[in-house]
Design a protein around this motif. Structure first.
Motif, PDB file in Angstrom:
ATOM      1  N   LEU A 170      72.003  91.141  16.854  1.00 59.29           N
ATOM      2  CA  LEU A 170      72.325  91.799  15.591  1.00 59.29           C
ATOM      3  C   LEU A 170      73.289  92.966  15.820  1.00 59.29           C
ATOM      4  CD1 LEU A 170      71.888  91.998  12.541  1.00 59.29           C
ATOM      5  CD2 LEU A 170      69.872  93.418  13.016  1.00 59.29           C
ATOM      6  N   ALA A 171      73.084  93.708  16.880  1.00 55.34           N
ATOM      7  CA  ALA A 171      73.963  94.835  17.188  1.00 55.34           C
ATOM      8  C   ALA A 171      75.384  94.357  17.487  1.00 55.34           C
ATOM      9  CB  ALA A 171      73.408  95.638  18.367  1.00 55.34           C
ATOM     10  N   LYS A 172      75.499  93.218  18.160  1.00 53.84           N
ATOM     11  CA  LYS A 172      76.828  92.663  18.460  1.00 53.84           C
ATOM     12  C   LYS A 172      77.583  92.310  17.188  1.00 53.84           C
ATOM     13  CE  LYS A 172      75.669  90.707  22.967  1.00 53.84           C
ATOM     14  NZ  LYS A 172      75.390  89.466  23.710  1.00 53.84           N
ATOM     15  N   ALA A 173      76.866  91.906  16.149  1.00 50.36           N
ATOM     16  CA  ALA A 173      77.491  91.542  14.878  1.00 50.36           C
ATOM     17  C   ALA A 173      78.011  92.778  14.133  1.00 50.36           C
ATOM     18  CB  ALA A 173      76.506  90.777  14.003  1.00 50.36           C
ATOM     19  N   GLU A 174      77.529  93.948  14.511  1.00 46.45           N
ATOM     20  CA  GLU A 174      77.962  95.230  13.929  1.00 46.45           C
ATOM     21  C   GLU A 174      77.855  95.253  12.407  1.00 46.45           C
ATOM     22  OE1 GLU A 174      81.811  96.274  15.481  1.00 46.45           O
ATOM     23  OE2 GLU A 174      81.065  96.317  17.533  1.00 46.45           O
ATOM     24  N   LYS A 175      76.785  94.685  11.880  1.00 44.70           N
ATOM     25  CA  LYS A 175      76.563  94.670  10.429  1.00 44.70           C
ATOM     26  C   LYS A 175      75.905  95.965   9.945  1.00 44.70           C
ATOM     27  CE  LYS A 175      77.031  89.979   9.468  1.00 44.70           C
ATOM     28  NZ  LYS A 175      78.376  89.752   9.031  1.00 44.70           N
ATOM     29  N   GLN A 226      74.306 104.159   3.843  1.00 47.10           N
ATOM     30  CA  GLN A 226      74.348 103.016   4.758  1.00 47.10           C
ATOM     31  C   GLN A 226      73.039 102.235   4.690  1.00 47.10           C
ATOM     32  OE1 GLN A 226      75.904 103.736   8.849  1.00 47.10           O
ATOM     33  NE2 GLN A 226      75.698 105.885   8.265  1.00 47.10           N
ATOM     34  N   VAL A 227      73.143 100.942   4.882  1.00 49.02           N
ATOM     35  CA  VAL A 227      71.960 100.118   5.122  1.00 49.02           C
ATOM     36  C   VAL A 227      71.689 100.256   6.613  1.00 49.02           C
ATOM     37  CG1 VAL A 227      71.031  97.771   5.142  1.00 49.02           C
ATOM     38  CG2 VAL A 227      72.558  98.502   3.292  1.00 49.02           C
ATOM     39  N   TRP A 228      70.432 100.496   6.999  1.00 48.01           N
ATOM     40  CA  TRP A 228      70.121 100.648   8.421  1.00 48.01           C
ATOM     41  C   TRP A 228      68.715 100.154   8.718  1.00 48.01           C
ATOM     42  CZ3 TRP A 228      66.654 104.770  10.040  1.00 48.01           C
ATOM     43  CH2 TRP A 228      66.303 105.663   9.024  1.00 48.01           C
ATOM     44  N   GLU A 246      64.475  85.812   6.588  1.00 48.03           N
ATOM     45  CA  GLU A 246      64.082  86.975   5.796  1.00 48.03           C
ATOM     46  C   GLU A 246      65.039  88.146   5.971  1.00 48.03           C
ATOM     47  OE1 GLU A 246      60.000  88.179   6.453  1.00 48.03           O
ATOM     48  OE2 GLU A 246      59.440  86.100   6.846  1.00 48.03           O
ATOM     49  N   ILE A 247      65.227  88.552   7.217  1.00 44.99           N
ATOM     50  CA  ILE A 247      65.937  89.806   7.475  1.00 44.99           C
ATOM     51  C   ILE A 247      67.434  89.694   7.201  1.00 44.99           C
ATOM     52  CG2 ILE A 247      66.523  91.477   9.274  1.00 44.99           C
ATOM     53  CD1 ILE A 247      63.603  90.947  10.301  1.00 44.99           C
ATOM     54  N   MET A 248      68.091  88.674   7.743  1.00 49.86           N
ATOM     55  CA  MET A 248      69.536  88.545   7.528  1.00 49.86           C
ATOM     56  C   MET A 248      69.890  88.379   6.050  1.00 49.86           C
ATOM     57  SD  MET A 248      70.977  89.273  10.293  1.00 49.86           S
ATOM     58  CE  MET A 248      72.642  88.929   9.764  1.00 49.86           C
ATOM     59  N   PRO A 249      69.197  87.518   5.295  1.00 50.87           N
ATOM     60  CA  PRO A 249      69.513  87.432   3.859  1.00 50.87           C
ATOM     61  C   PRO A 249      69.314  88.771   3.129  1.00 50.87           C
ATOM     62  CG  PRO A 249      68.255  85.511   4.530  1.00 50.87           C
ATOM     63  CD  PRO A 249      68.236  86.472   5.694  1.00 50.87           C
ATOM     64  N   LEU A 250      68.254  89.501   3.491  1.00 53.92           N
ATOM     65  CA  LEU A 250      68.021  90.798   2.870  1.00 53.92           C
ATOM     66  C   LEU A 250      69.142  91.773   3.225  1.00 53.92           C
ATOM     67  CD1 LEU A 250      66.361  92.821   1.247  1.00 53.92           C
ATOM     68  CD2 LEU A 250      65.021  93.254   3.335  1.00 53.92           C
ATOM     69  N   LEU A 251      69.531  91.806   4.500  1.00 51.73           N
ATOM     70  CA  LEU A 251      70.621  92.698   4.910  1.00 51.73           C
ATOM     71  C   LEU A 251      71.908  92.366   4.168  1.00 51.73           C
ATOM     72  CD1 LEU A 251      70.041  92.947   8.768  1.00 51.73           C
ATOM     73  CD2 LEU A 251      69.622  94.721   7.048  1.00 51.73           C
ATOM     74  N   ILE A 252      72.229  91.093   4.056  1.00 55.23           N
ATOM     75  CA  ILE A 252      73.451  90.687   3.355  1.00 55.23           C
ATOM     76  C   ILE A 252      73.396  91.140   1.897  1.00 55.23           C
ATOM     77  CG2 ILE A 252      74.734  88.675   2.499  1.00 55.23           C
ATOM     78  CD1 ILE A 252      73.965  87.350   5.258  1.00 55.23           C
ATOM     79  N   THR A 253      72.255  90.937   1.245  1.00 54.87           N
ATOM     80  CA  THR A 253      72.094  91.363  -0.146  1.00 54.87           C
ATOM     81  C   THR A 253      72.266  92.870  -0.262  1.00 54.87           C
ATOM     82  OG1 THR A 253      70.608  89.525  -0.634  1.00 54.87           O
ATOM     83  CG2 THR A 253      70.486  91.430  -2.108  1.00 54.87           C
ATOM     84  N   LEU A 254      71.627  93.619   0.609  1.00 53.99           N
ATOM     85  CA  LEU A 254      71.704  95.079   0.541  1.00 53.99           C
ATOM     86  C   LEU A 254      73.114  95.581   0.835  1.00 53.99           C
ATOM     87  CD1 LEU A 254      68.348  96.053   2.293  1.00 53.99           C
ATOM     88  CD2 LEU A 254      68.861  96.123  -0.159  1.00 53.99           C
ATOM     89  N   LEU A 255      73.793  94.944   1.767  1.00 59.47           N
ATOM     90  CA  LEU A 255      75.161  95.360   2.105  1.00 59.47           C
ATOM     91  C   LEU A 255      76.130  95.097   0.956  1.00 59.47           C
ATOM     92  CD1 LEU A 255      75.261  94.172   5.798  1.00 59.47           C
ATOM     93  CD2 LEU A 255      75.472  96.544   5.014  1.00 59.47           C
ATOM     94  N   GLU A 256      75.849  94.066   0.163  1.00 65.28           N
ATOM     95  CA  GLU A 256      76.727  93.710  -0.959  1.00 65.28           C
ATOM     96  C   GLU A 256      76.479  94.573  -2.188  1.00 65.28           C
ATOM     97  OE1 GLU A 256      76.002  89.533  -1.436  1.00 65.28           O
ATOM     98  OE2 GLU A 256      77.333  88.993   0.207  1.00 65.28           O
TER      99      GLU A 256
END
Length: 175
Positions: free
Chosen positions: A83-88, A59-61, A162-172
């Motif tokens: 961010l928690a509400k988005a449940e990403k 998992q990405v966390w 910074e953070i959201m683009p990185l999370l999206i990249t890592l999740l993909e």
């Protein structure tokens, strides 16, 4: 030549000090970036169980170091709520050098974005992660590698840019 040595040393020192003043203390690199994350293991706040970061494999966390006594934590906390509400990604809180009852009251007041909250009353887990300021935030990828660290409160701008683009990249990315 020897009589000019003190002048050369003085100029070199002034140069180092000048360069140091231009650095941003919030951008201190972590020795863990690009390396396996240290273990996070400890009792879960208000629970009879223990958290083990090994359970986060695949998992990405996010690990967010916070405390009720931290004034700056209040500034970034609404961003973690959103961010928690988005449940990403799961957000793990590290209650750093804080009493359980104080952390519980603080979370009741400001909301709880955390999937789990690890108690670190003695600061041992924080020490393992090189924490020296609160708040600090780490992003860990699916392989357990630390990919990003933020010292100090996260701003809305850094969350979006910074953070959201990185999370999206890592999740993909594939495991």
């Amino acid at each position: 030549m020897i009589k000019f040595l003190p002048i050369v040393i003085f100029i070199a020192l002034v140069g180092f000090l000048y360069k140091g003043l231009a650095l941003n203390p919030a951008e201190v690199p972590s020795p863990f970036i690009g390396k396996l994350a240290p273990e996070v293991r400890g009792p879960i706040l208000n629970a009879e169980s223990e958290f083990n970061s090994a359970d986060m494999a695949g998992q990405v966390w996010i690990l967010n170091v916070f405390a009720s006594w931290c004034r700056e934590c209040v500034y970034e906390h609404p961003l973690f709520i959103e961010l928690a509400k988005a449940e990403k990604v799961p957000i793990i809180g590290l209650n750093y050098k804080d009493k359980s009852e104080d952390a519980t009251a603080w979370l009741n007041r400001f909301g709880n974005p955390y999937s789990n909250i690890v108690e670190d009353q003695q600061g041992g887990v924080g020490l393992d992660w090189g924490v020296y300021a609160v708040p600090e935030t780490f992003i860990i990828d699916k392989k357990g590698v630390v990919r990003h660290k933020v010292i100090g409160p996260i701003s809305g701008e850094s969350m979006q840019q910074e953070i959201m683009p990185l999370l999206i990249t890592l999740l993909e990315q594939d495991s």
